[in-house]
Design a protein around this motif. Structure first.
Motif, PDB file in Angstrom:
ATOM      1  N   GLY A  48       0.872  -1.251  -0.002  1.00 50.99           N
ATOM      2  CA  GLY A  48      -0.059   0.162   0.226  1.00 50.99           C
ATOM      3  C   GLY A  48       0.840   1.265   0.072  1.00 50.99           C
ATOM      4  O   GLY A  48       0.335   2.343  -0.265  1.00 50.99           O
ATOM      5  N   ALA A  49       2.034   1.203   0.349  1.00 48.13           N
ATOM      6  CA  ALA A  49       2.738   2.267   0.439  1.00 48.13           C
ATOM      7  C   ALA A  49       3.428   2.742  -1.013  1.00 48.13           C
ATOM      8  O   ALA A  49       3.584   2.117  -1.905  1.00 48.13           O
ATOM      9  CB  ALA A  49       4.235   2.139   1.099  1.00 48.13           C
ATOM     10  N   SER A  50       3.330   4.070  -1.233  1.00 47.84           N
ATOM     11  CA  SER A  50       3.777   5.025  -2.262  1.00 47.84           C
ATOM     12  C   SER A  50       2.973   4.710  -3.512  1.00 47.84           C
ATOM     13  O   SER A  50       3.570   4.806  -4.516  1.00 47.84           O
ATOM     14  CB  SER A  50       5.270   4.994  -2.336  1.00 47.84           C
ATOM     15  N   ASN A  51       2.006   4.123  -3.413  1.00 45.25           N
ATOM     16  CA  ASN A  51       0.973   3.744  -4.725  1.00 45.25           C
ATOM     17  C   ASN A  51       1.876   2.903  -5.552  1.00 45.25           C
ATOM     18  O   ASN A  51       1.708   3.125  -6.874  1.00 45.25           O
ATOM     19  CB  ASN A  51       0.593   5.140  -5.297  1.00 45.25           C
ATOM     20  N   GLY A  52       2.452   1.910  -5.101  1.00 48.04           N
ATOM     21  CA  GLY A  52       3.295   1.093  -5.745  1.00 48.04           C
ATOM     22  C   GLY A  52       4.709   1.508  -6.810  1.00 48.04           C
ATOM     23  O   GLY A  52       5.083   1.156  -7.601  1.00 48.04           O
ATOM     24  N   ARG A  53       5.098   2.673  -6.142  1.00 45.91           N
ATOM     25  CA  ARG A  53       6.109   3.192  -6.670  1.00 45.91           C
ATOM     26  C   ARG A  53       7.304   3.188  -5.722  1.00 45.91           C
ATOM     27  O   ARG A  53       7.428   3.556  -4.818  1.00 45.91           O
ATOM     28  CB  ARG A  53       6.121   4.794  -6.973  1.00 45.91           C
ATOM     29  N   TYR A  54       8.501   2.241  -6.693  1.00 43.17           N
ATOM     30  CA  TYR A  54       9.696   2.029  -5.438  1.00 43.17           C
ATOM     31  C   TYR A  54      10.918   2.208  -6.260  1.00 43.17           C
ATOM     32  O   TYR A  54      11.926   1.972  -5.409  1.00 43.17           O
ATOM     33  CB  TYR A  54       9.478   0.570  -4.892  1.00 43.17           C
ATOM     34  N   THR A  55      10.796   2.575  -7.211  1.00 44.17           N
ATOM     35  CA  THR A  55      12.277   2.763  -8.116  1.00 44.17           C
ATOM     36  C   THR A  55      12.836   3.880  -8.125  1.00 44.17           C
ATOM     37  O   THR A  55      12.368   5.052  -8.455  1.00 44.17           O
ATOM     38  CB  THR A  55      11.935   2.208  -9.495  1.00 44.17           C
ATOM     39  N   TRP A  56      14.165   4.246  -7.707  1.00 49.85           N
ATOM     40  CA  TRP A  56      15.011   5.157  -7.493  1.00 49.85           C
ATOM     41  C   TRP A  56      14.962   5.930  -8.852  1.00 49.85           C
ATOM     42  O   TRP A  56      15.450   5.281  -9.803  1.00 49.85           O
ATOM     43  CB  TRP A  56      16.017   4.755  -6.998  1.00 49.85           C
ATOM     44  N   ALA A  57      14.541   7.051  -8.911  1.00 46.21           N
ATOM     45  CA  ALA A  57      14.880   8.010 -10.385  1.00 46.21           C
ATOM     46  C   ALA A  57      15.634   8.877 -10.065  1.00 46.21           C
ATOM     47  O   ALA A  57      16.440   9.564 -10.843  1.00 46.21           O
ATOM     48  CB  ALA A  57      13.640   8.332 -10.648  1.00 46.21           C
ATOM     49  N   GLY A  58      16.235   9.533  -8.862  1.00 46.70           N
ATOM     50  CA  GLY A  58      17.156  10.488  -8.628  1.00 46.70           C
ATOM     51  C   GLY A  58      16.601  11.650  -7.641  1.00 46.70           C
ATOM     52  O   GLY A  58      15.861  11.785  -7.616  1.00 46.70           O
ATOM     53  N   LEU A  59      17.842  12.267  -7.560  1.00 46.12           N
ATOM     54  CA  LEU A  59      17.517  13.782  -6.860  1.00 46.12           C
ATOM     55  C   LEU A  59      17.614  14.966  -7.943  1.00 46.12           C
ATOM     56  O   LEU A  59      18.327  15.061  -8.688  1.00 46.12           O
ATOM     57  CB  LEU A  59      18.539  14.005  -5.782  1.00 46.12           C
ATOM     58  N   ALA A  60      16.737  15.797  -7.499  1.00 47.18           N
ATOM     59  CA  ALA A  60      16.756  17.095  -8.399  1.00 47.18           C
ATOM     60  C   ALA A  60      16.778  18.204  -7.712  1.00 47.18           C
ATOM     61  O   ALA A  60      17.374  18.242  -6.562  1.00 47.18           O
ATOM     62  CB  ALA A  60      15.133  17.285  -8.963  1.00 47.18           C
ATOM     63  N   GLU A  61      17.055  19.449  -8.379  1.00 49.60           N
ATOM     64  CA  GLU A  61      17.500  20.612  -7.868  1.00 49.60           C
ATOM     65  C   GLU A  61      16.857  20.808  -6.513  1.00 49.60           C
ATOM     66  O   GLU A  61      15.641  20.435  -6.266  1.00 49.60           O
ATOM     67  CB  GLU A  61      16.960  21.867  -8.769  1.00 49.60           C
ATOM     68  N   GLN A  62      17.705  21.637  -5.862  1.00 53.26           N
ATOM     69  CA  GLN A  62      17.259  21.790  -4.382  1.00 53.26           C
ATOM     70  C   GLN A  62      16.121  23.006  -4.380  1.00 53.26           C
ATOM     71  O   GLN A  62      16.247  23.766  -5.132  1.00 53.26           O
ATOM     72  CB  GLN A  62      18.464  22.299  -3.690  1.00 53.26           C
ATOM     73  N   SER A  63      15.380  22.948  -3.341  1.00 56.46           N
ATOM     74  CA  SER A  63      14.336  23.771  -3.303  1.00 56.46           C
ATOM     75  C   SER A  63      14.558  24.874  -2.419  1.00 56.46           C
ATOM     76  O   SER A  63      13.898  25.716  -2.084  1.00 56.46           O
ATOM     77  CB  SER A  63      12.796  23.140  -2.907  1.00 56.46           C
ATOM     78  N   ALA A  64      15.642  24.479  -1.156  1.00 55.27           N
ATOM     79  CA  ALA A  64      16.172  25.358  -0.178  1.00 55.27           C
ATOM     80  C   ALA A  64      17.542  24.734  -0.192  1.00 55.27           C
ATOM     81  O   ALA A  64      17.945  23.886  -0.559  1.00 55.27           O
ATOM     82  CB  ALA A  64      15.088  25.416   0.940  1.00 55.27           C
ATOM     83  N   PRO A  65      18.431  25.694   0.696  1.00 58.02           N
ATOM     84  CA  PRO A  65      19.647  25.031   1.033  1.00 58.02           C
ATOM     85  C   PRO A  65      19.703  24.047   1.583  1.00 58.02           C
ATOM     86  O   PRO A  65      18.975  23.423   2.592  1.00 58.02           O
ATOM     87  CB  PRO A  65      20.235  26.084   2.158  1.00 58.02           C
ATOM     88  N   ARG A  66      20.464  22.919   1.046  1.00 56.08           N
ATOM     89  CA  ARG A  66      20.753  21.446   1.324  1.00 56.08           C
ATOM     90  C   ARG A  66      19.399  20.865   1.173  1.00 56.08           C
ATOM     91  O   ARG A  66      19.200  19.937   2.155  1.00 56.08           O
ATOM     92  CB  ARG A  66      21.223  21.380   2.548  1.00 56.08           C
ATOM     93  N   THR A  67      18.344  21.095   0.531  1.00 61.41           N
ATOM     94  CA  THR A  67      17.052  20.187   0.554  1.00 61.41           C
ATOM     95  C   THR A  67      16.788  19.907  -1.050  1.00 61.41           C
ATOM     96  O   THR A  67      17.016  20.796  -2.076  1.00 61.41           O
ATOM     97  CB  THR A  67      16.118  21.231   1.096  1.00 61.41           C
ATOM     98  N   TRP A  68      16.705  18.634  -1.211  1.00 60.45           N
ATOM     99  CA  TRP A  68      16.565  18.087  -2.564  1.00 60.45           C
ATOM    100  C   TRP A  68      15.250  17.479  -2.777  1.00 60.45           C
ATOM    101  O   TRP A  68      14.542  16.787  -1.731  1.00 60.45           O
ATOM    102  CB  TRP A  68      17.805  17.189  -2.845  1.00 60.45           C
ATOM    103  N   LEU A  69      14.800  17.137  -3.862  1.00 62.43           N
ATOM    104  CA  LEU A  69      13.592  16.612  -4.418  1.00 62.43           C
ATOM    105  C   LEU A  69      13.803  15.230  -4.553  1.00 62.43           C
ATOM    106  O   LEU A  69      14.641  14.882  -5.824  1.00 62.43           O
ATOM    107  CB  LEU A  69      12.970  17.518  -5.143  1.00 62.43           C
ATOM    108  N   LEU A  70      13.393  14.370  -4.366  1.00 60.83           N
ATOM    109  CA  LEU A  70      13.470  12.627  -4.371  1.00 60.83           C
ATOM    110  C   LEU A  70      12.488  12.300  -5.656  1.00 60.83           C
ATOM    111  O   LEU A  70      11.272  12.553  -5.363  1.00 60.83           O
ATOM    112  CB  LEU A  70      13.687  11.865  -3.365  1.00 60.83           C
TER     113      LEU A  70
END
Length: 195
Positions: free
Chosen positions: A170-192
């Motif tokens: 039931g977790a994450s709607n069946g999405r489990y594959t790493w796709a990477g980190l994107a641009e930061q939204s704040a200092p030292r904060t990244w979007l997975l």
């Protein structure tokens, strides 16, 4: 009975040594002072020095970039199912110690990661006491832990959960594959990104 009487206001500046001012109205006292004192600037407090603004460091956090191994891409360099231990992750051939590389350049002692399929952000710190920066392995391990915690929380909240049923279903709607980190939204904060 004690009665209170207002005290007269005295100026802290005497017109010349040994003579005190008598209480008078403000304008009258100033004209009396100016007649008795030849240097009227002696009556004024010294001017405060003009302060120059101190420039703050730039608020831009574009100086920190991600290691290309963990950067978001349509074909990510790291092949990883976040349901498994990070030891099962694989990366491009020719980079033998890729998981021990710093996750950012310059290396950082902390990263905050936000993922839309997780209930809250999670923080990544160096796992090794020998290092003072976050490695690629630290990011993968923290991601695994965050997903595991979210899945267990989902199971604990679901009263109809049947023992033996996968905690990951039931977790994450069946999405489990790493796709990477994107641009930061704040200092030292990244979007997975998880797909």
């Amino acid at each position: 009975m004690n009665s209170w009487t207002p005290r007269a206001s005295f100026s802290p500046y005497a017109p010349y040594e040994g003579q005190a001012l008598r209480p008078t109205t403000h304008s009258a006292s100033l004209s009396a002072l100016s007649r008795r004192v030849s240097n009227t600037s002696a009556l004024m407090p010294p001017a405060t020095p003009r302060l120059e603004p101190i420039p703050l460091p730039p608020t831009s956090f574009d100086d920190t970039t991600l290691n290309t191994v963990v950067t978001y891409a349509s074909r990510p360099r790291v092949q990883y199912d976040v349901r498994h231990h990070p030891g099962y992750a694989s990366a491009p051939k020719g980079r033998q110690y890729w998981s021990q590389e710093p996750a950012t350049n310059p290396p950082t002692p902390k990263m905050v990661i936000v993922c839309i399929v997780l209930p809250r952000p999670f923080v990544v710190y160096p796992a090794s006491s020998d290092l003072n920066y976050v490695t690629v392995r630290d990011v993968l391990a923290a991601t695994h832990s965050a997903f595991r915690e979210a899945a267990q929380g989902a199971v604990a909240d679901d009263e109809t959960w049947i023992p033996g049923f996968s905690i990951w279903s039931g977790a994450s709607n069946g999405r489990y594959t790493w796709a990477g980190l994107a641009e930061q939204s704040a200092p030292r904060t990244w979007l997975l990104h998880i797909e």
